[in-house]
Design an enzyme around this catalytic site. Structure first.
Site, mmCIF file in Angstrom:
data_model
loop_
_atom_site.group_PDB
_atom_site.id
_atom_site.type_symbol
_atom_site.label_atom_id
_atom_site.label_comp_id
_atom_site.label_asym_id
_atom_site.label_seq_id
_atom_site.Cartn_x
_atom_site.Cartn_y
_atom_site.Cartn_z
ATOM 1 N N ASP A 55 0.846 -2.088 0.307
ATOM 2 C CA ASP A 55 0.574 -3.453 -0.159
ATOM 3 C C ASP A 55 -0.939 -3.609 -0.329
ATOM 4 O O ASP A 55 -1.695 -2.665 -0.074
ATOM 5 C CB ASP A 55 1.108 -4.473 0.857
ATOM 6 N N ASP A 94 -3.945 -6.254 1.058
ATOM 7 C CA ASP A 94 -4.173 -7.324 2.025
ATOM 8 C C ASP A 94 -5.495 -8.027 1.719
ATOM 9 O O ASP A 94 -6.501 -7.373 1.465
ATOM 10 C CB ASP A 94 -4.254 -6.728 3.440
ATOM 11 N N ASP A 146 -0.373 -9.352 0.736
ATOM 12 C CA ASP A 146 -0.446 -10.233 1.911
ATOM 13 C C ASP A 146 -1.746 -11.026 1.866
ATOM 14 O O ASP A 146 -2.801 -10.466 1.580
ATOM 15 C CB ASP A 146 -0.440 -9.413 3.216
HETATM 16 N N1 DCT Z 1 -2.081 -6.131 11.017
HETATM 17 C C1 DCT Z 1 -2.179 -7.065 12.005
HETATM 18 N N2 DCT Z 1 -1.093 -7.792 12.316
HETATM 19 C C2 DCT Z 1 0.064 -7.580 11.655
HETATM 20 C C3 DCT Z 1 0.165 -6.663 10.629
HETATM 21 C C4 DCT Z 1 -0.958 -5.930 10.331
HETATM 22 O O1 DCT Z 1 -3.227 -7.240 12.590
HETATM 23 N N3 DCT Z 1 1.112 -8.271 11.999
HETATM 24 C C5 DCT Z 1 -3.247 -5.357 10.688
HETATM 25 C C6 DCT Z 1 -3.171 -3.901 10.973
HETATM 26 C C7 DCT Z 1 -3.448 -3.216 9.688
HETATM 27 C C8 DCT Z 1 -3.715 -4.312 8.695
HETATM 28 O O2 DCT Z 1 -3.411 -5.531 9.324
HETATM 29 C C9 DCT Z 1 -2.962 -4.199 7.417
HETATM 30 O O3 DCT Z 1 -1.591 -3.952 7.649
HETATM 31 P P1 DCT Z 1 -0.767 -3.026 6.674
HETATM 32 O O4 DCT Z 1 -0.909 -3.492 5.293
HETATM 33 O O5 DCT Z 1 0.604 -2.915 7.217
HETATM 34 O O6 DCT Z 1 -1.467 -1.637 6.906
HETATM 35 P P2 DCT Z 1 -2.464 -0.828 6.000
HETATM 36 O O7 DCT Z 1 -3.344 -0.106 6.951
HETATM 37 O O8 DCT Z 1 -3.088 -1.718 4.991
HETATM 38 O O9 DCT Z 1 -1.512 0.221 5.334
HETATM 39 P P3 DCT Z 1 -0.985 0.255 3.828
HETATM 40 O O10 DCT Z 1 -2.062 0.952 3.093
HETATM 41 O O11 DCT Z 1 0.267 1.044 3.846
HETATM 42 O O12 DCT Z 1 -0.782 -1.146 3.377
HETATM 43 MG MG MG Z 2 -1.986 -2.873 3.613
#
Ligand code: DCT
Ligand code: MG
Length: 500
Positions: A334, A336, A424
């Site tokens: 995703d 963020d 997100d």
């Molecule tokens: N995070 C957090 N609380 C959550 C979910 C995530 O603090 N409930 C943090 C941890 C990593 C960051 O936010 C982003 O989450 P992801 O998008 O799931 O991870 P990513 O490292 O961006 O991995 P991806 O590249 O697969 O999106």
């Molecule tokens: Mg992510």
């Protein structure tokens, strides 16, 4: 081995001709400190590029020091560069980005530091490095990921891929201890500057116990682990892995479907007694698109869309790319973003407006909007929940192919000009921005170890909202991530070194 004499790459006379020294520029990208190698580039071009970068908000240092994160060279050979850098006795030289001028020019064109791509690297520099680097002294490696520098370059993928299967398997079986053991081992292996070639290489490394070593020994001897092979062909593992790959389907739901005897999506969807929630419906509807994830170019286009949308609502709102892409990853499941406003409290209600605007643009496919449950009085949050309390939304958006080269192919070969992608958004108040940014930048293991370090080594509690000093009984405020690291007595680790 004898080397030819190394010529100085910075000529002493340069200092006299540095007009930019007296000009103060605002630093926009505090995490990046550039050093331009003068040899081959020439002093006048170097000083022109220095001024250009500084005017665009980049930090450029005249001298090579430990603070430099990006060394940029033009036409220097890998060998001369390596030898010259070695002479400076820099701390953590292997963790510095040694790049050719294309990274610099791309960054100037983009108006921000671009993510390092293979074409930005100096040809053969890494081989040079590998020949010359002593394996990093294992005794010095910390058990905490927040005291290690872990880039996206993983020399031990053969082991960490295997461990990831074991982690997932342990998660499915709710074996927390085993899960944690393999997650910590994975993280240590990712931080190494070279590949592990025999078990001796593991001498003195933290977090590698007998069970992890046994798996590695198997891989070293046979190229694969029998334990991992066994799991991969396990019926329950395969079903849970498939079901949890759907957006909105967690372990418990997957387990329920498995217990009903289902092994495929068709079987689940044919059962009329199963009612899918809104998120799972979107998950199935856009399954193939979401599974593909996104690349950097697609994330950049989404950044522009989100920025533009947000700025039509609050012109001075601050939109920050976070998550894996902020850590320099090339792909993510995703994208963020953190949205906030310079004026405290003005971020309230912003996400609702953003969702409406996205709907109006015709690109909103799904949204789950969660209101803030953030209460200043309840700080620190004693429970370390997976989710923080800020207002946030989980979206599925249409990424149009006229904006970026999007892979819109579908298995049914239906024509369409878009692809569904996951986004997100989280909206903390500006007072807590640094904590939210640190938390949402990840990686998850880096965050886990930051909190563990705070608790065990500093008697402090850290989460996405605050840092609480249990000894002094106060919340420590911070405007930047650097300040949080400083409160914790930790050396600052830049986002791209947090891929633990
Ligand atoms: N995070 C957090 N609380 C959550 C979910 C995530 O603090 N409930 C943090 C941890 C990593 C960051 O936010 C982003 O989450 P992801 O998008 O799931 O991870 P990513 O490292 O961006 O991995 P991806 O590249 O697969 O999106
Ligand atoms: Mg992510």
């Amino acid at each position: 081995m004898l080397h030819s004499p190394v010529l100085p790459l910075v000529k002493k006379r340069r200092k006299l001709q540095e007009p930019s020294l007296h000009v103060q520029h605002e630093v926009k990208f505090g995490e990046v400190t550039i050093f331009l190698v003068e040899r081959k580039m020439g002093s006048s071009r170097r000083s022109f590029l220095t001024n250009l970068a500084r005017a665009k908000g980049f930090q450029v240092q005249n001298e090579l020091s430990n603070e430099v994160t990006h060394v940029v060279a033009e036409d220097n050979s890998a060998q001369e560069l390596w030898e010259w850098l070695q002479e400076h006795g820099l701390k953590d030289l292997p963790s510095k980005q040694i790049l050719n001028i294309t990274w610099f020019t791309d960054s100037m064109a983009a108006g921000r530091p671009v993510v390092v791509e293979p074409r930005h690297r100096i040809p053969e520099y890494n081989q040079q490095k590998e020949v010359c680097v002593e394996p990093s002294s294992p005794q010095r490696l910390s058990q905490y990921a927040c005291q290690r520098r872990t880039t996206t370059i993983n020399h031990n993928k053969i082991f960490t891929d295997a461990f990831e299967v074991l982690i997932e398997h342990a998660e499915f079986n709710e074996n927390e201890g085993r899960c944690l053991a393999f997650m910590r081992a994975t993280s240590v292996l990712k931080s190494l500057s070279g590949a592990v070639r025999c078990l001796w290489d593991l001498e003195g490394l933290p977090c590698l116990g007998d069970q992890t070593k046994a798996v590695m020994e198997d891989i070293l001897e046979c190229g694969k682990s029998s334990k991992v092979q066994e799991i991969l062909s396990d019926d329950k593992y395969q079903a849970l892995k498939l079901f949890t790959s759907v957006f909105g389907v967690g372990r418990k739901t997957a387990e329920k479907w498995y217990r009903k005897g289902y092994r495929t999506f068709e079987e689940v969807l044919a059962d009329s007694s199963i009612s899918l929630n809104k998120m799972q419906k979107a998950g199935f509807l856009y399954y193939n698109d979401i599974l593909k994830g996104l690349n950097r170019a697609e994330a950049d286009v989404l950044s522009q869309i989100i920025e533009k949308t947000v700025h039509t609502i609050v012109p001075d709102a601050i939109v920050t790319l976070t998550g894996g892409f902020r850590r320099g990853k090339e792909y993510g499941h995703d994208v963020d973003f953190i949205l906030t406003t310079p004026e405290q409290g003005k971020q309230e209600g912003l996400l609702g407006c953003v969702i409406n605007k996205l709907r109006y643009q015709g690109i909103l496919l799904y949204h789950d909007h969660q209101q803030s449950t953030f209460d200043f009085k309840k700080l620190p949050s004693w429970k370390f929940e997976a989710m923080d309390h800020y207002e946030k939304c989980f979206l599925v958006l249409k990424l149009k192919s006229d904006l970026v080269e999007v892979d819109t192919r579908r298995d049914d070969a239906a024509e369409r000009d878009w692809r569904a992608v996951r986004v997100d958004l989280v909206a903390p108040p500006i007072s807590h921005f640094a904590f939210a940014l640190l938390g949402w930048t990840g990686s998850r293991q880096f965050e886990r170890d930051l909190r563990r370090f705070a608790r065990h080594e500093r008697k402090m509690l850290l989460d996405n909202h605050a840092l609480y000093d249990k000894t002094k009984k106060v919340c420590l405020s911070a405007k930047t991530e650097e300040e949080i690291f400083a409160h914790l007595g930790l050396e600052y680790i830049a986002p791209w070194e947090r891929n633990a």
